[in-house]
Scaffold this motif. Structure first.
Motif, PDB file in Angstrom:
ATOM      1  N   ASN A 294     -65.996  24.426   1.579  1.00 45.87           N
ATOM      2  CA  ASN A 294     -67.400  24.031   1.342  1.00 45.87           C
ATOM      3  C   ASN A 294     -68.375  24.583   2.007  1.00 45.87           C
ATOM      4  N   GLN A 295     -67.935  25.137   3.465  1.00 44.13           N
ATOM      5  CA  GLN A 295     -69.072  25.360   4.357  1.00 44.13           C
ATOM      6  C   GLN A 295     -70.184  26.367   3.958  1.00 44.13           C
ATOM      7  N   GLY A 296     -69.793  27.274   2.816  1.00 42.49           N
ATOM      8  CA  GLY A 296     -70.579  28.253   1.922  1.00 42.49           C
ATOM      9  C   GLY A 296     -71.775  27.565   1.667  1.00 42.49           C
ATOM     10  N   ILE A 297     -71.333  26.418   0.954  1.00 39.33           N
ATOM     11  CA  ILE A 297     -72.506  25.513   0.242  1.00 39.33           C
ATOM     12  C   ILE A 297     -73.676  25.426   1.130  1.00 39.33           C
ATOM     13  N   MET A 298     -73.121  24.629   2.332  1.00 38.81           N
ATOM     14  CA  MET A 298     -74.200  24.296   3.150  1.00 38.81           C
ATOM     15  C   MET A 298     -74.865  25.421   4.071  1.00 38.81           C
ATOM     16  N   ASP A 299     -74.169  26.391   3.912  1.00 42.72           N
ATOM     17  CA  ASP A 299     -74.832  27.621   4.532  1.00 42.72           C
ATOM     18  C   ASP A 299     -75.983  28.140   3.490  1.00 42.72           C
ATOM     19  N   MET A 300     -75.590  28.145   2.172  1.00 40.11           N
ATOM     20  CA  MET A 300     -76.650  28.318   1.043  1.00 40.11           C
ATOM     21  C   MET A 300     -77.916  27.539   1.358  1.00 40.11           C
ATOM     22  N   MET A 301     -77.621  26.102   1.291  1.00 44.12           N
ATOM     23  CA  MET A 301     -78.629  25.251   1.377  1.00 44.12           C
ATOM     24  C   MET A 301     -79.522  25.796   2.704  1.00 44.12           C
ATOM     25  N   LEU A 302     -78.900  25.819   3.735  1.00 43.29           N
ATOM     26  CA  LEU A 302     -80.018  26.068   4.982  1.00 43.29           C
ATOM     27  C   LEU A 302     -80.693  27.478   4.911  1.00 43.29           C
ATOM     28  N   ALA A 303     -80.065  28.558   4.025  1.00 46.39           N
ATOM     29  CA  ALA A 303     -80.497  29.857   3.929  1.00 46.39           C
ATOM     30  C   ALA A 303     -81.752  29.792   3.028  1.00 46.39           C
ATOM     31  N   TRP A 304     -81.558  28.857   1.972  1.00 46.25           N
ATOM     32  CA  TRP A 304     -82.477  28.540   1.118  1.00 46.25           C
ATOM     33  C   TRP A 304     -83.733  28.035   1.819  1.00 46.25           C
ATOM     34  N   ILE A 305     -83.539  26.904   2.717  1.00 46.47           N
ATOM     35  CA  ILE A 305     -84.698  26.655   3.604  1.00 46.47           C
ATOM     36  C   ILE A 305     -85.269  27.621   4.213  1.00 46.47           C
ATOM     37  N   VAL A 306     -84.883  28.365   4.838  1.00 51.00           N
ATOM     38  CA  VAL A 306     -85.286  29.507   5.609  1.00 51.00           C
ATOM     39  C   VAL A 306     -86.171  30.398   4.763  1.00 51.00           C
ATOM     40  N   ARG A 307     -85.590  30.930   3.531  1.00 53.16           N
ATOM     41  CA  ARG A 307     -85.952  31.934   2.724  1.00 53.16           C
ATOM     42  C   ARG A 307     -87.358  31.142   1.966  1.00 53.16           C
ATOM     43  N   ARG A 308     -87.353  29.893   1.978  1.00 52.90           N
ATOM     44  CA  ARG A 308     -88.424  29.372   1.099  1.00 52.90           C
ATOM     45  C   ARG A 308     -89.642  28.591   2.131  1.00 52.90           C
ATOM     46  N   ARG A 309     -89.283  28.813   3.247  1.00 52.23           N
ATOM     47  CA  ARG A 309     -90.157  28.034   4.024  1.00 52.23           C
ATOM     48  C   ARG A 309     -91.726  28.290   3.913  1.00 52.23           C
ATOM     49  N   GLU A 310     -92.008  29.573   3.718  1.00 46.72           N
ATOM     50  CA  GLU A 310     -93.509  29.892   3.484  1.00 46.72           C
ATOM     51  C   GLU A 310     -94.002  29.401   2.238  1.00 46.72           C
ATOM     52  N   GLU A 311     -93.401  29.900   1.194  1.00 44.44           N
ATOM     53  CA  GLU A 311     -93.865  29.406  -0.106  1.00 44.44           C
ATOM     54  C   GLU A 311     -93.875  28.043  -0.333  1.00 44.44           C
ATOM     55  N   MET A 312     -92.864  27.185   0.210  1.00 45.65           N
ATOM     56  CA  MET A 312     -92.882  25.812   0.162  1.00 45.65           C
ATOM     57  C   MET A 312     -93.448  24.946   1.267  1.00 45.65           C
ATOM     58  N   ASN A 313     -94.156  26.015   2.272  1.00 41.14           N
ATOM     59  CA  ASN A 313     -94.760  25.319   3.383  1.00 41.14           C
ATOM     60  C   ASN A 313     -93.787  24.310   4.116  1.00 41.14           C
TER      61      ASN A 313
END
Length: 404
Positions: free
Chosen positions: A86-105
């Motif tokens: 299951n850890q890959g799902i959490m990694d995906m969640m955190l990676a999404w936050i980093v990837r979208r931090r600028e466009e989602m401010n």
């Protein structure tokens, strides 16, 4: 002899005529077959055209106003941690936050606690039956291994985005809040994430007299045009009277008089919006305060606290027990938004995949009062096959509220 010759000639003649007849039939059939092939071509094209399915409209998260900013709420992550797959799902969640931090401010990330499944559980309990009929108590990692795994995953956010952690009942004792022992301080010291460190104002002493992030206060300024100042107070699970007195002293400081106060704590309200009045844990029986007492001793008397965010409560695959929202009034008559968000049992219950990757996105609008809450899963949103499942749009998961 003549008779035999005549018979042979007759036989040859018959073979020639038979061959010609066969050839003629074959030749006659060829145009008909070609005609059928020509007629079948448009039908094949029509069938192929009919099979084309209209592609679904893919909706990715985006600010509804380019001048807004986002706060992300991450629910209890314990089941992502305890089961390795299951850890890959959490990694995906955190990676999404980093990837979208600028466009989602994205300016702040809040974790509602239960960062691990068990703080120091020392043995593995075998599941009953086959592997895919997993026991509700299955854990692949034991003892400190879970903290190591959570710490490793959180490296995604270090130096990329500030985050604030709340501790839950599973983060203490052996399995669930038997005492105040925790590996939390070891893996999350005050200087771990430099971006969080910039927001850190003060730390309360823990049960052993050390100043740690278990109960702490943070300050940050929202980007323009919002520009408001925010005070976030994170409380350890079942905060003591001393914790709440410390937090109230911080909230009452003149420095924070006009700040928007947010309390982040693990256990506070149920999904029906009612505050929790009692808990069954040893720490609760030893003086730890439940949600109602947190309200009475801190939220209500503090004039600047306007929101409380928590996790903790849930039932297997039941959204109606995992998310909730309600209002309260503080001593100054101002409205306090109370929000619970904990999807850990969505996606297979307590031994499922950890929560289907759901995040709560809070968009703070530039009018300085409106907040739009949405619920999105980067796990489902990562594929066109499942993107249509990546949003929860019912009233519990998509709504707007205002802090006047």
């Amino acid at each position: 002899m003549l008779k035999k010759t005549n018979l042979l000639l007759a036989a040859l003649a018959l073979g020639i005529f038979s061959g010609c007849a066969t050839a003629e039939v074959t030749k006659t059939a060829q145009p008909e077959t070609a005609k059928q092939t020509v007629n079948a071509a448009p039908k094949a094209k029509a069938a192929k055209k009919a099979k084309k399915v209209k592609k679904p409209v893919i909706k990715y998260p985006a600010l509804t106003d380019p001048q807004s900013w986002t706060m992300v709420v991450v629910p209890d992550v314990q089941t992502y941690i305890k089961q390795i797959e299951n850890q890959g799902i959490m990694d995906m969640m955190l990676a999404w936050i980093v990837r979208r931090r600028e466009e989602m401010n994205i300016r702040q990330v809040l974790f509602t606690g239960d960062l691990v499944y068990s703080n120091s559980h020392g043995y593995v309990e075998q599941p009953k039956g086959l592997r895919f009929f997993r026991s509700g108590r299955l854990r692949d990692l034991i003892g400190e291994e879970q903290w190591k795994a959570f710490s490793r995953l959180m490296e995604r956010l270090d130096g990329e985005v500030p985050y604030i952690l709340s501790t839950g009942n599973h983060d203490y004792g052996v399995g669930s809040a038997e005492n105040r022992n925790s590996y939390f301080d070891k893996y999350f010291p005050t200087d771990r994430n430099p971006l969080t460190r910039r927001h850190l104002v003060a730390c309360a002493p823990n049960a052993f007299g050390l100043s740690t992030l278990q109960t702490a206060a943070y300050e940050f300024t929202a980007p323009a045009p919002d520009g408001r100042k925010f005070l976030v107070i994170s409380l350890q699970f079942a905060p003591t009277d001393a914790d709440l007195a410390w937090a109230k002293k911080i909230a009452d400081m003149e420095r924070f008089e006009n700040h928007i106060g947010i309390v982040l704590t693990h256990s506070y309200i149920r999904a029906n919006g009612l505050r929790i009045e009692s808990e069954k844990y040893a720490l609760s029986k030893a003086g730890g305060n439940p949600g109602e007492q947190i309200f009475q001793k801190l939220v209500y008397p503090a004039k600047n606290i306007r929101m409380v965010v928590c996790g903790h409560v849930c039932s297997p695959d039941k959204w109606e027990s995992a998310v909730g929202f309600s209002w309260a009034k503080n001593s100054s008559g101002k409205s306090v938004a109370q929000m619970v968000f904990n999807t850990q049992a969505i996606g297979g219950g307590f031994s499922g995949n950890g929560g289907d990757g759901w995040l709560r996105l809070l968009e703070f609008m530039p009018d300085r009062k409106t907040i739009k809450a949405t619920t999105y899963s980067p796990f489902f949103g990562s594929s066109t096959s499942t993107n249509h499942m990546s949003w929860k749009t019912d009233a519990r998961n998509e709504f707007t509220f205002t802090l006047e």
